[in-house]
Design a protein around this motif. Structure first.
Motif, short mmCIF file in Angstrom:
data_model
loop_
_atom_site.label_atom_id
_atom_site.label_comp_id
_atom_site.label_asym_id
_atom_site.label_seq_id
_atom_site.Cartn_x
_atom_site.Cartn_y
_atom_site.Cartn_z
N ALA A 11 13.10 -26.92 -33.27
CA ALA A 11 13.47 -25.52 -33.05
C ALA A 11 13.45 -24.72 -34.35
O ALA A 11 13.13 -23.54 -34.35
N ASP A 12 13.80 -25.36 -35.47
CA ASP A 12 13.94 -24.62 -36.72
C ASP A 12 13.68 -25.53 -37.92
O ASP A 12 14.47 -26.44 -38.18
N ALA A 13 12.60 -25.22 -38.64
CA ALA A 13 12.20 -26.06 -39.78
C ALA A 13 13.27 -26.06 -40.88
O ALA A 13 13.26 -26.92 -41.76
N ALA A 14 14.20 -25.09 -40.83
CA ALA A 14 15.25 -25.04 -41.85
C ALA A 14 16.14 -26.29 -41.81
O ALA A 14 16.81 -26.62 -42.78
N LEU A 35 21.93 -38.63 -29.82
CA LEU A 35 21.88 -38.17 -31.21
C LEU A 35 20.42 -37.95 -31.64
O LEU A 35 20.08 -36.94 -32.26
N LEU A 36 19.57 -38.90 -31.27
CA LEU A 36 18.14 -38.81 -31.59
C LEU A 36 17.49 -37.61 -30.91
O LEU A 36 16.75 -36.84 -31.54
N CYS A 37 17.77 -37.41 -29.61
CA CYS A 37 17.22 -36.25 -28.88
C CYS A 37 17.68 -34.95 -29.53
O CYS A 37 16.89 -34.02 -29.70
N ASN A 38 18.95 -34.90 -29.87
CA ASN A 38 19.55 -33.71 -30.46
C ASN A 38 18.87 -33.39 -31.80
O ASN A 38 18.49 -32.24 -32.07
N GLU A 39 18.69 -34.41 -32.63
CA GLU A 39 18.11 -34.20 -33.95
C GLU A 39 16.64 -33.75 -33.84
O GLU A 39 16.21 -32.84 -34.55
N LEU A 40 15.87 -34.37 -32.96
CA LEU A 40 14.46 -33.98 -32.82
C LEU A 40 14.35 -32.55 -32.28
O LEU A 40 13.49 -31.77 -32.72
#
Ligand SMILES: [Zn+2]
Length: 241
Positions: A127-130, A117-122
């Motif tokens: 990838a996208d500041a949005a 989950l942490l890897c995915n979120e970072l």
């Protein structure tokens, strides 16, 4: 001497120590949160370079020291998440994410799903500041509560099981509550309720949109749940009025 520990890790925190060393807090898939010291890391010719900065996804080799800290003997970068460093908002969001993981999962208990989950979120934030929005940050925290086994009950009144007129939230009761069980609850709008349900059910990349009012209520529900059931204080995401 125990054998070296080879593991992937996300650097949660990195603190200067003495002349040239760093103490890092790592989150690993199978050994939870680990503290380690990297010696000589701040010398210009250090073999660790800048790889032990916060948010780096690394492969490390650690040796068990005499105290609580492991010693880092090798670091290899798997993802630098360089995009995070381009915007104040993404840096701030990533810091909150790492802080929440460090607080809710502070032991060496294995939680590979939290690591993913942490890897995915970072990766999303990089990838996208949005994605550096409260809706995404709150969806992340809800999923953390789920992994910690303290996700609020949303399907029915947490006090009596009623499935209609769910219009309050009570951390003490363990989730949403109905009109007749509302005494110790705060009012939860229909929109906030829908946000909580959708944020839990959808992937992080598609965290639902919601009004500021709904997001504030959702944050309150998450924060009070973490305090009541895990004795963890999460850093405020939005200014509460
Ligand atoms: Zn009820």
């Amino acid at each position: 001497m125990s054998p070296p520990l080879k593991t992937e890790a996300i650097v949660l925190r990195s603190i200067r120590y003495g002349e040239a060393d760093r103490i890092v807090q790592l989150y690993t898939p199978h050994h939870g949160r680990i503290g380690a010291i990297a010696k000589g890391v701040r010398r210009s010719r250090s073999r660790f370079g800048a790889r032990l900065e916060p948010f780096f996804h690394v492969a490390v080799v650690l040796h068990q020291g005499r105290g609580d800290l492991f010693t880092v003997t090798s670091v290899h970068t798997l993802a630098a998440h360089a995009g995070l460093r381009d915007h104040g908002a993404t840096l701030d969001a990533a810091a909150r994410v790492c802080d929440a993981v460090a607080r809710v999962f502070e032991t060496s208990d294995p939680h590979p799903e939290v690591f993913l989950l942490l890897c995915n979120e970072l990766a999303l934030l990089s990838a996208d500041a949005a994605h550096a929005q409260p809706a995404n940050g709150l969806a992340f925290r809800l999923k953390l509560l789920l992994a910690a086994g303290i996700v609020p009950q949303l399907g029915a009144c947490a006090a009596c099981g009623e499935t209609e007129h769910l219009q309050g939230f009570s951390a003490a009761a363990g989730g949403v509550v109905c009109a007749s069980c509302e005494a110790a609850a705060f009012a939860l709008d229909e929109e906030s309720y829908r946000f909580l349900v959708a944020a839990l059910g959808r992937p992080l990349a598609r965290a639902p949109a919601a009004s500021e009012r709904a997001l504030r209520q959702a944050e309150r529900a998450i924060t009070e749940t973490a305090e009541h059931h895990a004795q963890v204080r999460l850093r405020p995401m939005m200014r509460q009025t």
